[in-house]
Design an enzyme around this catalytic site. Structure first.
Site, mmCIF file in Angstrom:
data_model
loop_
_atom_site.group_PDB
_atom_site.id
_atom_site.type_symbol
_atom_site.label_atom_id
_atom_site.label_comp_id
_atom_site.label_asym_id
_atom_site.label_seq_id
_atom_site.Cartn_x
_atom_site.Cartn_y
_atom_site.Cartn_z
ATOM 1 C CE LYS A 135 -3.694 2.412 2.432
ATOM 2 N NZ LYS A 135 -4.656 2.458 3.654
ATOM 3 C CG HIS A 271 -10.689 -28.679 -35.848
ATOM 4 N ND1 HIS A 271 -9.800 -27.748 -35.476
ATOM 5 C CD2 HIS A 271 -10.593 -29.169 -37.066
ATOM 6 C CE1 HIS A 271 -9.286 -27.793 -36.643
ATOM 7 N NE2 HIS A 271 -9.283 -28.597 -37.782
#
Length: 510
Positions: A135, A271
């Protein structure tokens, strides 16, 4: 004097890093085992208790949760009020934090550990320090990854401090680290809950992809933070170039199909849909059946074999262009044959864990995420219901069982025709079921006899599929049932003397 707080579970590379910090004028603060390692290396870190003037308590649960630590991390050097408060209270700034966390992941993946062990390995002080330092990245450098040691030391040596850009990037990494850590804890403690109001998932980067589904798309491959034994991420690549985005999706789909079979089986996939499945007494025979199922579509396909690949099977596969071969292993002779093709990917995977409890599967949509259980339902033929006047023969039942295993993993609308040893025709992904039926029949046409079976992944909303199948020689059909027009399909089956079985379980898959 600048101060660095070092408190580590994984102490990889810390001695060299700490010595580098001391050389740059840092005073070290440390805890427990880390302090001992640094002292053994000839360094003289302060104990946390010397800074906090408060003893470590509650079996180490509380040691750094103290204003003299967090005030030193969170105090802003550019605010006069903060500086005056720190001076008044005797809080010295801490300029660098090097922290990693208790081994929670390692604990919960160890089968010998219990819930109590997991709880004791939930770090509280470490994440708190990381968050405080992150922070306040304008003033504090936070280091959570040993890979960043060299960069931090290089900047300190060059200018006496790290750059703001570096501190910001390190802060972001620290927040990702604590977020992932908390997500893993939340997942672990939520195992008995089906749905939670806030879903927290965490994944770890496996590798950046060369590109995504298409060459203009960027892509990355992430693995589950809790490893799965039967998964593409667990496979060991023995040969070939890097897997692509599409390779990984296809390989995953093929492994899901292979999980259905116990006897020697070969799955060929293209596929995202199976193009051939063969099962037999030997792997070579299973390959022959899978190849014969669709010798055109298998070109450039993905192959999964559930037995160690032998030289004879390898020699037959070597004749084709294939993208990937996945198996529990390869004999030295098989490897020698297959590695002649430099781009063919060979993956080795432990198949003994294929029945492990599956993870939930997720699908992203714009603005959200869909989550569901994997379809791991194992069909039980004893629960099937014959709904026609004619019942299937034993041979037809075996054919229906194989067809059903295949259709379960075929994109809907899906129709699969098979005998008891191989798929014969697969119709997938059509907007309507009759077109899928026509495709499957067209592929299977010459091989259709009285022994084959046709499986549908969902019910027949019309009787046209049944009639078309019947007119082309199909004698047995399996489907989930449940349509408001089931009776139409049953009547059509009876008209042509077809045996129809319903399972009560739909396997629709997009």
């Amino acid at each position: 004097m600048k101060r660095a707080l070092i408190s580590l579970s994984d102490k990889t590379g810390i001695v060299e890093f700490a010595k580098g910090l001391v050389a740059q004028g840092f005073e070290l603060i440390s805890t427990g085992g880390t302090k001992k390692v640094l002292e053994e290396a000839g360094l003289a870190p302060l104990a946390v208790e010397e800074v906090t003037d408060f003893p470590e308590i509650l079996d180490g649960r509380v040691k750094t949760l103290n204003p003299y630590i967090h005030g030193g991390l969170l105090g802003r050097r550019d605010l006069k009020e903060h500086v005056e408060t720190m001076e008044k209270l005797g809080i010295q700034p801490i300029d660098l934090v090097c922290v990693n966390l208790y081994p929670f992941k390692e604990t919960i993946t160890d089968p010998t550990k219990k819930l109590a062990d997991a709880i004791e390995n939930i770090d509280i002080g470490g994440p708190s320090m990381l968050r405080s330092a992150a922070k306040n990245f304008n003033d504090v450098t936070v280091v959570v990854d040993p890979a960043d040691h060299a960069k931090v030391l290089a900047e300190l040596q060059a200018t006496g401090q790290t750059s703001l850009a570096t501190r910001k990037a390190l802060a972001a990494k620290a927040f990702r680290h604590t977020a992932a850590y908390d997500a893993l804890i939340a997942q672990y403690l939520s195992q008995t809950e089906d749905a939670v109001a806030e879903l927290t998932l965490t994944y770890e980067l496996e590798e950046p992809m060369r590109y995504g589904e298409n060459s203009h798309q960027k892509a990355w491959f992430y693995r589950d933070a809790l490893p799965k034994a039967y998964a593409v991420t667990a496979a060991k690549q023995l040969h070939g170039k890097q897997l692509s985005y599409n390779n990984i999706k296809d390989a995953d789909a093929a492994l899901r199909i292979a999980r259905e079979f116990t006897e020697p089986t070969v799955v060929a996939l293209k596929h995202m849909n199976p193009c051939g499945i063969g099962q037999a007494q030997t792997l070579e025979e299973a390959w022959d059946l899978a190849y014969a199922a669709d010798p055109i579509s298998i070109f450039g396909g993905i192959i999964v074999l559930n037995r160690v690949v032998d030289a004879k099977t390898a020699a037959k596969m070597h004749k084709l262009f294939l993208e990937i071969i996945i198996a529990p292993g390869f004999t030295p002779e098989a490897l020698a044959i297959l590695t002649q093709k430099k781009n063919l990917r060979l993956l080795e995977l432990d198949f003994s864990q294929k029945d492990e409890t599956p993870a939930y599967e997720t699908v992203s949509v714009m603005g959200g995420l869909l989550v569901q259980e994997q379809d791991m339902t194992l069909e039980d033929p004893t629960t099937w219901q014959v709904v026609t006047k004619k019942a299937p023969t034993k041979e037809q039942l075996r054919s229906l069982e194989l067809a059903l295993k295949a259709v379960k993993h075929t994109k809907s609308n899906a129709i699969v025709i098979a005998n008891e040893k191989q798929t014969l025709g697969i119709g997938a992904g059509q907007p309507n079921r009759i077109d899928s039926t026509k495709i499957a029949v067209a592929h299977a046409k010459e091989k259709i006899d009285d022994t084959v079976g046709l499986a549908s992944d969902a019910f027949f909303p019309m009787d046209d599929c049944v009639e078309y199948a019947a007119q082309n020689g199909i004698k047995a059909i399996i489907q989930p049932g449940g349509s408001i027009r089931d009776e139409d399909s049953i009547k059509m089956a009876d008209k042509y003397g077809i045996a129809m079985v319903t399972t009560g379980i739909r396997h629709f898959r997009h």
